[in-house]
Design an enzyme around this catalytic site. Sequence first.
Site, PDB file in Angstrom:
ATOM      1  N   SER A 495       0.851  -1.180   0.000  1.00  0.00           N
ATOM      2  CA  SER A 495       0.000   0.000   0.000  1.00  0.00           C
ATOM      3  C   SER A 495       0.896   1.242   0.000  1.00  0.00           C
ATOM      4  O   SER A 495       1.715   1.384  -0.896  1.00  0.00           O
ATOM      5  CB  SER A 495      -0.966  -0.035   1.185  1.00  0.00           C
ATOM      6  OG  SER A 495      -1.998   0.909   1.039  1.00  0.00           O
ATOM      7  N   ASP A 582      -8.460  -5.184  -6.290  1.00  0.00           N
ATOM      8  CA  ASP A 582      -8.186  -4.143  -5.305  1.00  0.00           C
ATOM      9  C   ASP A 582      -9.019  -2.896  -5.603  1.00  0.00           C
ATOM     10  O   ASP A 582      -8.863  -2.279  -6.661  1.00  0.00           O
ATOM     11  CB  ASP A 582      -6.697  -3.798  -5.334  1.00  0.00           C
ATOM     12  CG  ASP A 582      -6.259  -2.928  -4.162  1.00  0.00           C
ATOM     13  OD1 ASP A 582      -7.113  -2.269  -3.546  1.00  0.00           O
ATOM     14  OD2 ASP A 582      -5.049  -2.920  -3.869  1.00  0.00           O
ATOM     15  N   HIS A 614      -6.867  -5.708  -1.811  1.00  0.00           N
ATOM     16  CA  HIS A 614      -5.811  -4.860  -1.261  1.00  0.00           C
ATOM     17  C   HIS A 614      -4.993  -5.670  -0.250  1.00  0.00           C
ATOM     18  O   HIS A 614      -5.201  -5.604   0.962  1.00  0.00           O
ATOM     19  CB  HIS A 614      -6.426  -3.633  -0.599  1.00  0.00           C
ATOM     20  CG  HIS A 614      -5.434  -2.529  -0.350  1.00  0.00           C
ATOM     21  ND1 HIS A 614      -4.761  -1.893  -1.362  1.00  0.00           N
ATOM     22  CD2 HIS A 614      -4.995  -1.959   0.803  1.00  0.00           C
ATOM     23  CE1 HIS A 614      -3.966  -0.970  -0.850  1.00  0.00           C
ATOM     24  NE2 HIS A 614      -4.085  -0.998   0.457  1.00  0.00           N
TER      25      HIS A 614
END
Length: 672
Positions: A495, A582, A614
């Site tokens: 991320s 995602d 994600h």
Amino acid sequence: MRNLLLAATAAATFVAGAAVAQTSIPLIPRDVLFGNPEKANARISPDGKWLSWTAPVYGVMNIWVAPVSDPAGAKAVTAEKSRPIRSYFWAPDSSSVLFVNDKGGDEDFLLYGVSPTGGEARLLTPFTKTTVQLVSISPTIRDRILIGLNNRDQKWHDVHSLDLKTGKTTPVLLNEGGFAGFVADAGLNLRMASKSRTDGGTDFFKVENNKVAAAPFASVGLEDAQTTAPAGFTADGKTLYWVDSRGRDTAALVAQDVASGKTQVLAQDARADIGGGIANPRTGELEGYSVNYLRNDWKPVGNAIAGDLAFLKAQLKGDFGISSRTTDDRLWVVGAADADRPGVTYLYDRKAKTLTKLFDSRPALAGLPLSPMQTLEIKSRDGLTLPSYLTLPPGSDANRGGRPDKPMPMVLLVHGGPWGRDGYGFNGYHQWLANRGYAVMSVNFRASTGFGKKFLAAGNGAWGREMQNDLLDAVDWAIKNGITTKDKVAIMGGSYGGYATLAGMAFTPTEFACGVAIVAPSNLSTLLASIPAYWEAGRAQLYGRMADPGTEAGKAWLRERSPLYAADKIQRPLLIGQGANDPRVKQAEADQIVEAMRSRNIPVTYVLFPDEGHGFARPVNNIAFNAVAENFLSKCLGGRAEPIGDTVAKSTAKVPHGAEFAPGLKEAMSGK
């Protein structure tokens, strides 16, 4: 037996790099660290009759329930076959267990309920493109709860009352005013609403008879928006608690008298924000709170549980937390873990003052060479203190002075968010990488949460620059202190940590030997343009903390700080992992930078999982990616690696580009 087998076969099961000689330290198998825990996430029902936890059923984490009097009599009450159940809670009347799950990582989380005695789970929110939110559970009303549903308008959650016996949902308040969240009292009456402002701040409104007041009764600007929020009412509705940074740097615990509006500071700490709270399950009165600077510490408010916290601190190793309590407050489920000891769960009887061990989360790690974690305070070049954590390979620090006997290759592991933080405790990634022969460092760079609003605000507009400098300053500290050498540092993260990896490789192309980027934004303009609809309430704050794409200056900033536009500068090996579903960092973020590198003949390896979002929730996929990553790092840094074996073949991994650049990956893909 297992430990002896590992020790006997370790030399045959790893690939040794030039920088790390073979040792007698056994290689910890990836599946022991990253496979399903044996048991996890224990809770007790409000009536004290049932214990629950998650554990595998045919390789997928499901909910198990047992009578408190017979934990060995547990049985699985759910039957999820693909996505693990990661979040669940007990209905207030103890008649059902409620859980949320999505499909393939799309984050359209729906709510389900199942009886503690088993049976088919009921879908309680039968909608599409909906992400359910829990608004409130009452300590006194047992047959219903308040939930938020964005099935009418994906941007905003309406409040509904859910009847737990019939499954019927009844609208309470239609969110046509763009409110970010709501707070209810013990009677499940909505009392407050919050709304984001165009400057990134927050307005707070009173709610009466399910109608939101026209004007706010309190407001905060961007500087306080992430560190000030209501924390709930007492059961009698007379006191409202806040975590509040107004007029101070770190967030304090504040009690406000509802009638008079007067406030009282109950607790504060100059080093860190107040974190969690412990409220009495019947009265709602706060009885304890936590402060997490370098380590998490629970402290009492008053005397109600002071003796209990003191008892638990004396009895438990490492840091602990309370996951659930019975309504009569006699029984608590408590978890404890240390950096070199994964989680242990206990049942605590307050009346008898006894701790009964329920389970170890990962018993297969017992006796294996786990490393301690050091807490550090590192200075940035402009004077900020960066709370950080360091784990050294087992056997590398003979005198236990916190420094290796000789410099080691190092992995800089960067947390996501960026509005999150690293903390002390058992960390599977630290243990895995240390076992492979690397020093592992995690840094709370500016913008990390929990350290006050000034530290948070220092990250405003700092993506790819000052935030990145904090990471580089930590690496410089490690080099100067003999932890590593300049040519043997890799950067890795997911991320925002993936963004930091791409930024490190593109903006400072000779600082890192290689990088591993997972679900990583490469183009900040497309990142902001594609945020999920239900993040609308946070859009202004994202713009305030990053840049406004509606302005020319903002567009220029987003382009300048996007690694995509500096992809031609990348010189060192890069591995990218991505989930196809995602909703936050879309697949296009990976596709764009891989294509930019491919078109310039710059080597990059791209691993894509079609059933993930994600991050990689399915252990079979996470293990497969980590198998690729550790062999990639072994070639780059010279550490040890367990061969890829059949891990990739067992996963859903696809490699759209660059299998030939990662050791063993091309051969592993031939088995799919």
